[in-house]
Design a protein around this motif. Structure first.
Motif, short mmCIF file in Angstrom:
data_model
loop_
_atom_site.label_atom_id
_atom_site.label_comp_id
_atom_site.label_asym_id
_atom_site.label_seq_id
_atom_site.Cartn_x
_atom_site.Cartn_y
_atom_site.Cartn_z
N LEU A 1 0.20 -0.33 0.17
CA LEU A 1 -0.12 0.14 0.37
C LEU A 1 0.82 1.74 0.17
CD1 LEU A 1 -3.19 0.59 1.98
CD2 LEU A 1 -1.96 2.04 2.07
N GLU A 2 0.66 2.66 -0.97
CA GLU A 2 1.57 3.41 -0.99
C GLU A 2 0.83 4.44 -1.04
OE1 GLU A 2 4.83 2.31 -4.64
OE2 GLU A 2 4.36 4.65 -4.43
N MET A 3 1.04 5.42 0.11
CA MET A 3 0.14 6.76 0.09
C MET A 3 1.68 7.97 -0.45
SD MET A 3 -0.93 7.01 4.30
CE MET A 3 -1.57 6.18 4.64
N LYS A 4 0.19 8.44 -0.51
CA LYS A 4 1.50 10.31 -0.82
C LYS A 4 1.74 11.20 0.16
CE LYS A 4 0.81 10.44 -5.85
NZ LYS A 4 0.15 10.00 -6.37
N LYS A 5 2.53 10.32 1.32
CA LYS A 5 2.91 11.63 2.20
C LYS A 5 4.33 11.13 3.02
CE LYS A 5 -1.33 11.73 4.32
NZ LYS A 5 -1.84 12.75 3.58
N SER A 6 5.37 11.90 3.08
CA SER A 6 6.21 11.12 4.04
C SER A 6 6.04 10.23 5.33
CB SER A 6 6.64 12.22 4.98
OG SER A 6 6.37 12.57 6.02
N ILE A 7 7.34 8.98 5.78
CA ILE A 7 6.99 8.50 6.62
C ILE A 7 6.62 8.73 7.66
CG2 ILE A 7 8.66 6.19 8.05
CD1 ILE A 7 10.76 5.61 5.87
N ASP A 8 6.95 9.61 8.51
CA ASP A 8 6.33 10.28 9.46
C ASP A 8 5.13 10.51 9.62
OD1 ASP A 8 8.40 9.58 11.17
OD2 ASP A 8 9.31 11.23 10.40
N GLU A 9 4.67 11.31 8.51
CA GLU A 9 2.79 11.57 8.61
C GLU A 9 2.69 10.34 7.99
OE1 GLU A 9 3.79 15.96 6.42
OE2 GLU A 9 3.44 14.33 4.68
N GLY A 10 2.64 9.34 7.24
CA GLY A 10 2.36 7.91 7.21
C GLY A 10 2.08 7.26 7.94
N MET A 11 3.09 7.52 9.21
CA MET A 11 2.86 6.11 9.91
C MET A 11 1.81 6.58 11.00
SD MET A 11 4.59 3.47 11.14
CE MET A 11 4.19 2.36 12.32
N LYS A 12 1.74 7.98 11.32
CA LYS A 12 1.03 9.17 11.93
C LYS A 12 -0.51 8.73 11.57
CE LYS A 12 -0.26 13.39 13.39
NZ LYS A 12 -0.96 14.47 13.72
N VAL A 13 -1.28 8.94 9.81
CA VAL A 13 -2.13 8.39 9.46
C VAL A 13 -2.53 7.13 9.52
CG1 VAL A 13 -3.35 8.61 7.43
CG2 VAL A 13 -2.34 10.10 7.99
N LEU A 14 -1.91 6.43 9.25
CA LEU A 14 -2.03 4.88 9.38
C LEU A 14 -2.29 4.11 10.98
CD1 LEU A 14 -1.78 1.95 9.01
CD2 LEU A 14 0.79 1.46 9.78
N LEU A 15 -1.60 5.23 12.03
CA LEU A 15 -1.78 4.29 13.88
C LEU A 15 -3.12 5.80 13.50
CD1 LEU A 15 1.76 5.05 15.37
CD2 LEU A 15 0.12 3.02 14.11
N GLU A 16 -3.35 6.13 13.39
CA GLU A 16 -4.72 6.70 14.15
C GLU A 16 -5.93 6.34 13.26
OE1 GLU A 16 -3.42 11.97 14.22
OE2 GLU A 16 -4.29 11.37 12.48
N PHE A 17 -5.96 6.02 11.92
CA PHE A 17 -6.84 5.87 11.55
C PHE A 17 -7.19 4.32 11.91
CE2 PHE A 17 -8.44 1.67 8.33
CZ PHE A 17 -8.49 2.11 7.63
N LEU A 18 -6.14 3.76 12.28
CA LEU A 18 -6.34 2.09 13.04
C LEU A 18 -7.49 2.56 14.90
CD1 LEU A 18 -3.08 0.14 13.03
CD2 LEU A 18 -4.69 -0.56 11.15
N LEU A 19 -6.96 3.65 15.17
CA LEU A 19 -7.51 4.11 16.56
C LEU A 19 -8.75 4.01 16.44
CD1 LEU A 19 -5.52 5.93 19.24
CD2 LEU A 19 -7.04 3.27 19.18
N GLU A 20 -9.29 5.06 14.88
CA GLU A 20 -10.04 6.13 14.75
C GLU A 20 -11.62 5.42 14.30
OE1 GLU A 20 -8.44 9.72 13.44
OE2 GLU A 20 -8.41 10.28 15.02
N LYS A 21 -10.66 4.65 13.35
CA LYS A 21 -11.86 3.05 12.73
C LYS A 21 -11.95 2.47 14.11
CE LYS A 21 -12.24 5.59 8.99
NZ LYS A 21 -13.01 7.08 8.72
N ASP A 22 -11.76 2.15 15.13
CA ASP A 22 -12.14 1.64 15.99
C ASP A 22 -11.69 -0.03 15.05
OD1 ASP A 22 -13.03 2.90 17.76
OD2 ASP A 22 -14.91 2.44 17.00
N LYS A 23 -10.85 -0.10 14.81
CA LYS A 23 -10.06 -1.23 14.17
C LYS A 23 -9.39 -2.31 15.66
CE LYS A 23 -10.62 -0.21 9.94
NZ LYS A 23 -10.83 -1.70 9.07
N VAL A 24 -9.09 -0.90 16.27
CA VAL A 24 -7.82 -1.05 17.29
C VAL A 24 -8.74 -0.99 18.88
CG1 VAL A 24 -6.10 -2.23 16.23
CG2 VAL A 24 -6.43 0.44 16.53
N ARG A 25 -8.92 -1.32 19.92
CA ARG A 25 -8.82 -0.86 21.34
C ARG A 25 -7.75 0.23 21.34
NH1 ARG A 25 -9.50 2.18 24.41
NH2 ARG A 25 -11.11 1.69 26.65
#
Ligand code: SF4
Ligand code: SF4
Ligand code: SF4
Length: 386
Positions: free
Chosen positions: A22-46
């Motif tokens: 999966l490729e995102m047009k973001k820097s590594i740090d921004e992409g990592m932030k987006v990924l972790l926020e997504f997992l939390l905000e979409k209730d994928k993980v507790r």
């Protein structure tokens, strides 16, 4: 023997030749932030377990974060290992599996350690989503106390992206060949990613990795994880490892060599406290059974004419070598905490490698393959006798 890991199983199941990317047009740090926020905000993980700034930004520790506000201080890819996360996960899951899904961001050797611990019934893999990285290594712990860490971290990023070995990282890391995580659900591509300021690339290695990232922005494709750059990087690490093993191999010869190597040991047992593979609740060498009767001390005194204090340091290391060498994943925690700078990770990795070769065993690789010392094959070691 054909070992299988999560990447190979997933590709075989889906008839693919390459891992999913999966490729995102973001820097590594921004992409990592987006990924972790997504997992939390979409209730994928507790919650998310990751490195995080603590104590007014002066310390860095593993933390469990359950809100996007807490995530602001997360440092998921920070090049430090304040504790081996495999050991932490064992503490959390020893009495029972996680009841709700957690994402855990950890280095490849930490995941390997946890897999070994799970095989030894010291934890559970259930309900964890593992996020790891192609790993350039970590700095020794004293760098975070005494070094100019900010400067070092930017240098670290530049050198990782150009696939160079970073000079100031742990010796264990300079010679580590297991820098590609084999059992992570999601792998962040870091080494050799020269365009990391504008592209965030993650490999989805399991059904779970795909399921948890479904709906995340970015383009899906397929790509080789082991690029030419990674292969060249592995060559550089092989050379470092050869050098390190030759040096330590010369010193570790015979009883005299062992006494000389461990002679400086002050018996603090810090190395076993931090080692993920040393999991006994009470180490024999910390127990009363390790205390000598006065008659035994008298006997030793008569025999040797003097007594070394603290006693039994060599026995302690021989005990540890025999207990952990089949599963040592070469993380370097032991060497990092040793106050007298004994090259422990080189010793344990070198001895470990020869034991692992003898048993045709790769620690932390295949969850279904038993640890050699807890099982046996009827046909092994026939050359020694029936
Ligand atoms: S030992 Fe290997 S996997 Fe572990 S931190 Fe160092 S480079 Fe990464
Ligand atoms: S012996 Fe040292 S290098 Fe090996 S697993 Fe334990 S702490 Fe890590
Ligand atoms: S950390 Fe170093 S000094 Fe302490 S017990 Fe281990 S080898 Fe000895």
């Amino acid at each position: 023997m054909m070992w299988k890991n999560r990447i190979q199983r997933s590709m075989q199941r889906e008839g693919r030749k390459m891992p999913k990317l999966l490729e995102m047009k973001k820097s590594i740090d921004e992409g990592m932030k987006v990924l972790l926020e997504f997992l939390l905000e979409k209730d994928k993980v507790r919650g998310i377990i990751s490195l995080k700034k603590i104590n007014g930004n002066k310390g860095i520790s593993y933390s469990l974060m359950t809100s996007p506000e807490e995530l602001r201080d997360a440092l998921p890819l920070f090049p430090l290992m304040p504790a081996n996360a495999g050991k932490l996960l064992s503490h959390i899951t020893l009495r029972g599996a996680l009841t709700e899904p957690l994402a855990v961001v950890l280095k490849p050797c930490e995941l390997r350690a946890f897999i070994e611990l799970v095989k030894m019934e010291q934890g559970s893999l259930d309900n964890s989503l593992f996020i790891s990285q192609t790993c350039p290594g970590v700095y020794p712990l004293d760098t975070s106390i005494n070094g100019d860490l900010e400067k070092l971290v930017s240098q670290y990023r530049d050198e990782s992206l150009s696939a160079e070995i970073i000079p100031a990282i742990r010796n264990a890391c300079k010679s580590c060949l297991h820098f590609i995580p084999q059992n992570a659900d999601i792998v962040v591509s870091l080494i050799g990613e020269e365009k990391a300021h504008e592209k965030f690339k993650i490999f989805l290695n399991s059904e779970k990795g795909e399921k948890f990232t479904a709906g995340l922005e970015g383009e899906i494709g397929e790509a080789e994880l082991e690029t030419e750059k990674i292969i060249l990087f592995k060559d550089k690490r092989e050379k470092e490892k050869k050098k390190l093993f030759e040096e330590i191999g010369g010193e570790i010869q015979g009883v005299e060599g062992i006494i000389k190597l461990f002679g400086k040991c002050i018996g603090c047992h810090g190395c076993s406290s931090v080692c993920p593979i040393c999991y006994c609740n009470l180490c024999f060498f910390d127990s009363q059974r390790n205390e000598s009767e006065p008659s035994a001390l008298d006997h030793d005194l008569d025999r040797k004419g003097g007594l070394r204090i603290p006693p039994n340091t060599i026995f302690y290391h021989l005990g540890r070598l025999s207990h952990v060498s089949a599963s040592c994943i070469g993380c370097g925690m032991c060497e990092d905490v040793c106050p007298v700078n004994i090259p422990l990770s080189a010793i344990f990795s070198k001895v470990g490698e020869s034991i692992q070769k003898t048993f045709d065993y790769e620690p932390g690789w295949d969850i279904e393959e038993a640890v050699p010392f807890v099982t046996y094959r009827e046909d092994e070691f026939k050359e020694i006798g029936e």
